[in-house]
Design a protein around this motif. Structure first.
Motif, short mmCIF file in Angstrom:
data_model
loop_
_atom_site.label_atom_id
_atom_site.label_comp_id
_atom_site.label_asym_id
_atom_site.label_seq_id
_atom_site.Cartn_x
_atom_site.Cartn_y
_atom_site.Cartn_z
N VAL A 128 -4.46 -0.42 1.78
CA VAL A 128 -3.20 -0.99 2.32
C VAL A 128 -1.04 -0.30 1.58
N MET A 129 -0.48 0.48 2.73
CA MET A 129 -0.01 1.09 1.77
C MET A 129 1.82 0.56 2.17
N ALA A 130 2.56 0.44 1.72
CA ALA A 130 4.26 0.43 1.97
C ALA A 130 5.11 1.76 1.72
N GLY A 131 5.75 2.08 3.04
CA GLY A 131 6.19 3.03 2.82
C GLY A 131 8.37 3.00 3.99
N ASP A 132 9.03 4.16 3.56
CA ASP A 132 10.14 4.21 3.71
C ASP A 132 9.54 5.13 5.53
N GLU A 133 10.95 5.07 5.90
CA GLU A 133 10.90 6.36 7.14
C GLU A 133 10.59 8.38 6.89
N ASN A 134 10.38 8.22 6.22
CA ASN A 134 10.60 9.82 5.59
C ASN A 134 8.87 9.96 5.64
N VAL A 163 -1.95 2.71 11.60
CA VAL A 163 -3.15 1.76 10.70
C VAL A 163 -3.83 3.50 10.96
N GLY A 164 -4.95 3.64 10.05
CA GLY A 164 -5.59 4.87 10.75
C GLY A 164 -6.84 5.04 11.60
N ASP A 165 -7.42 6.18 11.48
CA ASP A 165 -8.33 6.42 12.57
C ASP A 165 -9.33 5.81 11.85
N GLU A 166 -10.04 5.20 11.21
CA GLU A 166 -11.44 4.76 10.98
C GLU A 166 -10.83 2.90 10.80
N ILE A 167 -10.03 2.51 10.59
CA ILE A 167 -9.69 1.19 11.32
C ILE A 167 -9.52 0.83 12.58
N ARG A 168 -9.11 1.83 12.91
CA ARG A 168 -9.29 2.29 15.07
C ARG A 168 -10.94 1.70 15.45
N GLU A 169 -11.75 2.84 14.34
CA GLU A 169 -12.61 2.81 14.96
C GLU A 169 -13.99 0.75 14.96
N MET A 202 -12.26 14.36 -1.29
CA MET A 202 -13.17 13.48 -2.29
C MET A 202 -12.99 12.52 -2.28
N GLY A 203 -14.87 11.49 -1.18
CA GLY A 203 -15.39 10.69 -1.08
C GLY A 203 -14.16 9.56 -0.57
N GLY A 204 -12.75 9.89 -0.83
CA GLY A 204 -11.86 8.56 -0.39
C GLY A 204 -11.27 8.51 1.21
N GLY A 205 -10.70 8.06 1.59
CA GLY A 205 -10.81 7.78 3.08
C GLY A 205 -9.76 9.21 3.67
N GLY A 206 -8.43 9.61 3.38
CA GLY A 206 -7.68 9.73 3.15
C GLY A 206 -6.33 8.94 3.94
N ALA A 207 -5.61 9.58 5.49
CA ALA A 207 -5.31 8.65 6.04
C ALA A 207 -6.45 7.74 7.43
N ASP A 208 -7.54 8.34 7.55
CA ASP A 208 -8.40 7.09 7.98
C ASP A 208 -8.45 5.82 7.97
N ARG A 209 -8.44 5.75 6.49
CA ARG A 209 -8.37 3.88 6.14
C ARG A 209 -7.26 3.37 5.68
N LEU A 210 -5.88 4.17 5.65
CA LEU A 210 -4.90 3.85 5.61
C LEU A 210 -4.14 2.90 6.43
N ALA A 211 -3.53 1.68 6.25
CA ALA A 211 -2.69 0.86 6.74
C ALA A 211 -1.10 0.31 5.85
N LEU A 212 -0.54 1.40 6.75
CA LEU A 212 1.18 1.63 6.12
C LEU A 212 1.58 0.48 7.21
N LEU A 213 2.94 -0.07 6.30
CA LEU A 213 3.79 -1.53 6.35
C LEU A 213 4.65 -0.72 6.26
N PRO A 214 6.93 -1.06 6.96
CA PRO A 214 7.41 -1.43 6.15
C PRO A 214 8.20 -1.48 4.71
N LEU A 215 8.61 -0.57 4.33
CA LEU A 215 8.78 -0.50 2.25
C LEU A 215 9.54 -2.38 2.21
N GLU A 216 10.01 -2.86 3.54
CA GLU A 216 10.81 -4.10 2.75
C GLU A 216 9.42 -4.81 3.00
N THR A 217 8.72 -5.20 3.90
CA THR A 217 7.16 -5.49 4.16
C THR A 217 6.48 -5.61 3.34
#
Length: 412
Positions: A128-134, A163-169, A202-217
């Motif tokens: 789980v990451m939080a990010g801004d508009e960029n 969300v990433g594609d693995e979360i969707r699956e 390298m064994g990680g999920g990249g964007a596929d296991r990512l859930a991105l939230l707004p930075l303020e959230t």
């Protein structure tokens, strides 16, 4: 006997002692398999990571607090821990840098999170990451469905997620997740976007296991300690990168209140520095892999020499007949050398093929997504095959060439 006849004779000898030849060739193939396999896997992983660095942009750099959450010890002394980079400092840096570059602010929320929806749940390894508009644009992530966060959602800290594609699956098989709700970290989020599949890294999920939230959230979520923020700065003009690095250092020292003469309380890492680190690491791995393969090939060459000595002993009478019919010492030596080289090339070809497949298999398991053909290492392997054949066959061939024809004809 000419060269072509010697080659035919080598193959006739190999066919007459097929089992012994196969076992000897397998020993050589194991050595080449180790060498080519190790080097192929290293190069395949390096190519995959270089492609990842290229997708992140060669004209970008990341700023993080130095030593934050550092638990490593160097020489028994724990590294100095600096204060975390705060959201206020990140916003000040972004404002002061101006329009010369694009800045993305992000915060790591959790790396072992379980997401739930519709009675289903993911593995507890989602990030789980939080990010801004960029954030998405600078990271090079693309949307497959839905949209990015609106300015209103970013400002008020809405409970929305991409969300990433693995979360969707896992949670929404055979349906779109956009417009659905997902629960994570004790909150319920509306999914507004789906990231395009990125594959593992390298064994990680990249964007596929990512859930991105707004930075303020992300800033509002309950947590045990303060968040530490990361800044990624990118420019469309690579020539500006050295200037931006100097600007970023000055601005961050001012924002972080680093006193004159004091070391930076932050660290700047560019994709170039990551590539250099990768080159150093892969170089050390090549040396280690080369040593292991050399030891294996040394054993193979000793075994081949032993087999060739046995072959010379068994064919002593045959050598006497050939010499009696006019074969010279040079021709006899050439015959046995060619036989040793043919055995090595046959075993080496098998070892090189298996090495390419095995190396790519290891790289695929670790996270490389493409098939890599190491032409250079295949050529090196072929040269090694011929060299091992020459070295291992030289002594037995010399011994055969030095045999006395009269004594050889008497040999039983």
């Amino acid at each position: 006997m000419n060269l072509l006849e010697n080659i035919r004779e080598a193959f006739r000898s190999i066919r007459s002692n097929l089992l012994r030849t196969v076992l000897t060739a397998l020993i050589v193939s194991i050595g080449l398999f180790a060498l080519v396999g190790i080097l192929t896997s290293i190069d395949a992983m390096k190519n995959s990571l270089n492609a990842t660095f290229a997708s992140l942009g060669s004209n970008s750099f990341e700023i993080r607090a130095k030593g934050y959450n550092n638990r490593s010890r160097h020489g028994g002394v724990q590294g100095k821990q600096y204060p975390a980079l705060t959201l206020l400092q990140a916003r000040q840096y972004k404002a002061q840098l101006g329009t010369e570059a694009e800045v993305g602010v992000s915060a790591f929320i959790s790396g072992a999170t379980e997401l739930k929806a519709n009675g289903e749940k993911t593995n507890p390894n989602m990030q789980v990451m939080a990010g801004d508009e960029n954030y998405l644009r600078i990271q090079g992530y693309n949307l497959a469905q839905g949209r990015s966060f609106s300015q209103n959602e970013l400002t008020r800290g809405a409970n929305v997620a991409i969300v990433g594609d693995e979360i969707r699956e896992k949670l929404f098989p055979r349906q779109t997740p956009v417009g659905q709700y997902v629960t994570a970290l004790g909150r319920r989020f509306l999914i507004v976007g789906l990231l395009a599949p990125s594959g593992t890294t390298m064994g990680g999920g990249g964007a596929d296991r990512l859930a991105l939230l707004p930075l303020e959230t992300g800033n509002q979520l309950p947590r045990a300690g303060a968040l530490t923020y990361a800044l990624k700065t990118a420019s469309t003009r690579p020539a500006l990168l050295p200037y931006l690095l100097d600007q970023a250092t000055g601005i961050m020292r001012n924002v972080r209140h680093d006193r004159l003469g004091q070391a930076d309380s932050f660290e700047i890492e560019s994709s170039d520095s990551l590539a250099k680190t990768l080159d150093e690491l892969s170089g050390k791995m090549r040396v280690g892999g080369g040593i292991i393969a050399f030891i294996t090939l040394l054993g193979a060459s000793i075994a081949l020499m032993n087999i060739m000595l046995v072959s010379v002993t068994e064919r002593t009478r045959e050598i006497g007949v050939r010499k009696a019919l006019g074969a010279t010492a040079v021709q006899i030596r050439q015959q046995f050398l060619i036989e040793a080289i043919v055995i090595c090339v046959l075993g080496g070809a098998l070892g090189i093929g298996l090495g390419v497949l095995g190396g790519n298999g290891v790289a695929l398991l670790i996270g490389s997504g493409s098939f890599y053909v190491p032409w250079f290492w295949m050529l090196v392997g072929l040269v090694i095959c011929v060299s091992v054949g020459l070295l291992s066959g030289s002594y037995p061939a010399g011994k055969a060439a030095a045999l006395d024809p009269i004594e050889s004809l008497r040999y039983e």
